[in-house]
Write a protein that holds these residues in place. Structure first.
Motif, PDB file in Angstrom:
ATOM      1  N   ALA A   6       2.510  16.277 -10.246  1.00  0.00           N
ATOM      2  CA  ALA A   6       2.045  14.887 -10.163  1.00  0.00           C
ATOM      3  C   ALA A   6       0.924  14.709  -9.147  1.00  0.00           C
ATOM      4  N   GLY A   7       0.523  15.778  -8.493  1.00  0.00           N
ATOM      5  CA  GLY A   7      -0.601  15.668  -7.569  1.00  0.00           C
ATOM      6  C   GLY A   7      -0.199  15.511  -6.118  1.00  0.00           C
ATOM      7  N   GLY A  11      -1.179  11.810  -4.969  1.00  0.00           N
ATOM      8  CA  GLY A  11      -1.204  11.740  -6.422  1.00  0.00           C
ATOM      9  C   GLY A  11      -0.153  10.815  -6.995  1.00  0.00           C
ATOM     10  N   ILE A  12       1.042  10.851  -6.437  1.00  0.00           N
ATOM     11  CA  ILE A  12       2.105  10.001  -6.972  1.00  0.00           C
ATOM     12  C   ILE A  12       1.811   8.536  -6.691  1.00  0.00           C
ATOM     13  N   PHE A  15      -0.853   7.548  -9.104  1.00  0.00           N
ATOM     14  CA  PHE A  15      -0.266   7.420 -10.436  1.00  0.00           C
ATOM     15  C   PHE A  15       0.402   6.062 -10.600  1.00  0.00           C
ATOM     16  N   PHE A  16       1.209   5.657  -9.613  1.00  0.00           N
ATOM     17  CA  PHE A  16       1.907   4.386  -9.731  1.00  0.00           C
ATOM     18  C   PHE A  16       0.968   3.195  -9.608  1.00  0.00           C
ATOM     19  N   ALA A  18      -2.075   3.216 -10.832  1.00  0.00           N
ATOM     20  CA  ALA A  18      -2.647   3.143 -12.181  1.00  0.00           C
ATOM     21  C   ALA A  18      -1.629   2.590 -13.169  1.00  0.00           C
ATOM     22  N   LEU A  19      -0.382   3.020 -13.040  1.00  0.00           N
ATOM     23  CA  LEU A  19       0.677   2.534 -13.931  1.00  0.00           C
ATOM     24  C   LEU A  19       0.882   1.031 -13.759  1.00  0.00           C
ATOM     25  N   ARG A  63       9.132  10.831  -4.433  1.00  0.00           N
ATOM     26  CA  ARG A  63       8.521  12.155  -4.288  1.00  0.00           C
ATOM     27  C   ARG A  63       9.591  13.207  -4.017  1.00  0.00           C
TER      28      ARG A  63
END
Length: 122
Positions: A6-7, A11-12, A15-16, A18-19, A63
């Motif tokens: 997930a980076g 990164g996480i 990701f969230f 963007a989500l 994480r």
């Protein structure tokens, strides 16, 4: 591990973020579930306690949980039919989001994750 996939730390979070933007674009308003719970409590004059934690703490815990998930187990656990038929079906992302507005779908997803990725559910 899934954390590396997930980076990592940043990164996480990215990701969230963007989500969250995607959910908003698809009509899911963050916090609307919380407001609905407060409205329901008010309707029956039940006391409500507002308890939340800082998003950074939530991401830290997530994480850690993702780091404990077995990728082979996740990839080989068969999803329940009700998820395959709607949430994970070929209808597209908008349809998947709509399906997750249904409590039965959320319960099915939770049951799947309890088998496939227990640390995330805990």
């Amino acid at each position: 591990s899934l954390t590396a996939a997930a980076g990592g730390h940043g990164g996480i979070g990215a990701f969230f973020a963007a989500l969250n933007g995607l959910w908003k674009a698809l009509g899911l308003v963050p916090g609307v579930d919380f407001k609905a719970a407060l409205d329901a409590a008010d309707a029956v004059q039940a006391p409500a306690h507002c308890i939340d934690r800082d998003v950074n703490e939530t991401l830290r815990l997530l994480r850690g949980a993702l780091g404990e998930v077995s990728l082979p187990r996740l990839m080989t656990t068969t999803p329940p039919p009700e998820l395959v038929g709607s949430t994970l079906g070929a209808g597209g992302l908008a349809e998947a989001v709509e399906a997750l507005k249904d409590r039965r779908q959320v319960a099915a997803l939770r049951r799947f994750l309890e088998d496939a990725a227990p640390p995330v559910v805990e």
